[in-house]
Design a protein around this motif. Structure first.
Motif, PDB file in Angstrom:
ATOM      1  N   ALA A 124       0.834  -1.208   0.000  1.00 49.75           N
ATOM      2  CA  ALA A 124       0.000   0.000   0.000  1.00 49.75           C
ATOM      3  C   ALA A 124       0.867   1.255   0.000  1.00 49.75           C
ATOM      4  O   ALA A 124       0.587   2.220  -0.718  1.00 49.75           O
ATOM      5  CB  ALA A 124      -0.933  -0.020   1.212  1.00 49.75           C
ATOM      6  N   ASP A 125       1.935   1.234   0.787  1.00 53.55           N
ATOM      7  CA  ASP A 125       2.858   2.374   0.814  1.00 53.55           C
ATOM      8  C   ASP A 125       3.511   2.582  -0.550  1.00 53.55           C
ATOM      9  O   ASP A 125       3.666   3.709  -1.029  1.00 53.55           O
ATOM     10  CB  ASP A 125       3.944   2.161   1.876  1.00 53.55           C
ATOM     11  N   ASP A 126       3.925   1.459  -1.188  1.00 56.00           N
ATOM     12  CA  ASP A 126       4.583   1.537  -2.495  1.00 56.00           C
ATOM     13  C   ASP A 126       3.690   2.182  -3.547  1.00 56.00           C
ATOM     14  O   ASP A 126       4.175   2.829  -4.478  1.00 56.00           O
ATOM     15  CB  ASP A 126       5.010   0.144  -2.973  1.00 56.00           C
ATOM     16  N   HIS A 127       2.383   1.983  -3.401  1.00 58.59           N
ATOM     17  CA  HIS A 127       1.443   2.519  -4.381  1.00 58.59           C
ATOM     18  C   HIS A 127       0.941   3.915  -4.009  1.00 58.59           C
ATOM     19  O   HIS A 127       0.059   4.452  -4.665  1.00 58.59           O
ATOM     20  CB  HIS A 127       0.272   1.559  -4.564  1.00 58.59           C
ATOM     21  N   GLY A 128       1.541   4.494  -2.958  1.00 57.22           N
ATOM     22  CA  GLY A 128       1.186   5.861  -2.610  1.00 57.22           C
ATOM     23  C   GLY A 128      -0.121   6.007  -1.858  1.00 57.22           C
ATOM     24  O   GLY A 128      -0.662   7.116  -1.762  1.00 57.22           O
ATOM     25  N   TRP A 129      -0.660   4.907  -1.302  1.00 54.81           N
ATOM     26  CA  TRP A 129      -1.886   5.013  -0.526  1.00 54.81           C
ATOM     27  C   TRP A 129      -1.592   5.759   0.770  1.00 54.81           C
ATOM     28  O   TRP A 129      -0.506   5.662   1.331  1.00 54.81           O
ATOM     29  CB  TRP A 129      -2.447   3.625  -0.208  1.00 54.81           C
ATOM     30  N   ILE A 130      -2.577   6.499   1.269  1.00 54.68           N
ATOM     31  CA  ILE A 130      -2.400   7.305   2.465  1.00 54.68           C
ATOM     32  C   ILE A 130      -2.875   6.526   3.685  1.00 54.68           C
ATOM     33  O   ILE A 130      -4.018   6.072   3.748  1.00 54.68           O
ATOM     34  CB  ILE A 130      -3.176   8.626   2.351  1.00 54.68           C
ATOM     35  N   LYS A 131      -1.982   6.379   4.650  1.00 54.59           N
ATOM     36  CA  LYS A 131      -2.301   5.658   5.879  1.00 54.59           C
ATOM     37  C   LYS A 131      -3.113   6.540   6.814  1.00 54.59           C
ATOM     38  O   LYS A 131      -2.864   7.736   6.925  1.00 54.59           O
ATOM     39  CB  LYS A 131      -1.000   5.217   6.556  1.00 54.59           C
ATOM     40  N   GLU A 132      -4.112   5.964   7.465  1.00 55.72           N
ATOM     41  CA  GLU A 132      -4.957   6.712   8.381  1.00 55.72           C
ATOM     42  C   GLU A 132      -4.102   7.331   9.490  1.00 55.72           C
ATOM     43  O   GLU A 132      -3.306   6.646  10.132  1.00 55.72           O
ATOM     44  CB  GLU A 132      -6.015   5.792   8.989  1.00 55.72           C
TER      45      GLU A 132
END
Length: 204
Positions: free
Chosen positions: A47-55
């Protein structure tokens, strides 16, 4: 006496599509916009690699340069036989000699290989072994390629749309090969050890 029952809430990891166990820790991410999804502990790096934003993240993650999709940068690797370091890239003269259908499946395979689903399939293959692979271009206003990856006891089907904001999505999955439409059972590709899909196109 009043009987209190726990509410049966089924959660699924947005990356690997696995149903999360009762009490299993998950991290909330958003791929963009206002939608928040659950991600299991094993898939947070993806998820981090794909640029998703962590809550709760104070800043917006930056997608690494190496993760940005290159439209035809990896075509040579897809037409190579199974190699750890697929080089060199396909030449433009060779690419121009491919039929429109062959070009479609080559690009679809590249998009799948650059998606988070590749890791999911690689993990399944470690347990189930060699897989059958089908890549079928569909005609229409917005052409898609259907990638089917199947074992004797399980199969997964992905829709790849180069022009769609979400290039790759899980369309269906099942357990019996008999449930598959025969047109999706023309096995014209193979799966490498790291989950990469490669169409079986003869070298020109």
């Amino acid at each position: 006496m009043t009987v209190v029952r726990k509410r049966n809430v089924q959660r699924t990891c947005a990356i690997c599509q696995r149903t999360l166990l009762m009490g299993e820790r998950a991290v909330r991410f958003t791929p963009g916009g206002d939608d928040w999804v659950d991600v299991c502990a094993l898939c947070t790096t993806t998820a981090d690699d794909h640029g998703w934003i962590k809550e709760g993240s104070p800043t917006t993650p930056i997608v690494p340069e190496t993760r940005r999709r290159r439209r035809f940068g990896g075509l040579g690797s897809l037409l190579e036989t199974r190699r750890a370091d697929p080089e060199p890239h396909i030449s433009q003269p060779m690419y121009r000699r491919l039929s429109p259908e062959e070009k479609a499946v080559v690009e679809a395979a590249e998009l799948f290989n650059d998606s988070a689903y590749r890791r999911t399939i690689a993990g399944i293959a470690k347990s189930l072994g060699d897989a059958r692979v089908s890549l079928l271009p569909l005609s229409g206003v917005n052409p898609e390629v259907v990638i089917t990856i199947a074992w004797d006891i399980s199969w997964y089907q992905y829709r790849v749309s180069p022009e769609s904001p979400q290039h790759v999505r899980l369309a269906e999955r099942g357990y019996e090969l008999d449930d598959l439409d025969p047109r999706f059972m023309h096995w014209n590709g193979h799966l490498d050890g790291d989950g990469r899909v490669t169409p079986d196109i003869p070298r020109l």
